[in-house]
Design a protein around this motif. Structure first.
Motif: not given
Length: 103
Positions: A40-59
């Motif tokens: 979530q901290r990562f995505l607050a900075i990189s708001t459109r990062d698909a890999d970040g959302f995939l990682l968030l979904g898994r977590s």
């Protein structure tokens, strides 16, 4: 873990360290809530990062937060044009919906 945490202390916007720490927590340590926080901290900075959302979904899935995981996979679908990532997000979303509502 210590090196990533130190790196983030030095620069709280260090996206590489935030992402790497989320991966470590999710895939290696199975510390899913910690992984969610870092993703979530990562995505607050990189708001459109698909890999970040995939990682968030898994977590989120690992943490038992299934409905939130579906939302993360929806965001991954929205922000990627890579077919492999679309398939991964779609397959994971379908699996969760099947678990939630029956197949």
């Amino acid at each position: 873990e210590g090196a990533y945490l130190e790196s983030i202390d030095l620069n709280p916007r260090n996206t590489r360290s935030l992402y790497a720490l989320a991966v470590l927590y999710s895939f290696e340590l199975e510390a899913y809530e910690e992984a969610v926080a870092m993703a979530q901290r990562f995505l607050a900075i990189s708001t459109r990062d698909a890999d970040g959302f995939l990682l968030l979904g898994r977590s989120l899935y690992g943490a038992g937060r299934l409905e939130e995981a579906v939302e993360a996979y929806d965001n991954a679908l929205r922000f990627t044009t890579v077919e492999e990532k679309k398939k991964q997000a779609s397959d994971n979303k379908k699996q969760i919906l099947d678990e939630l509502y029956g197949s």
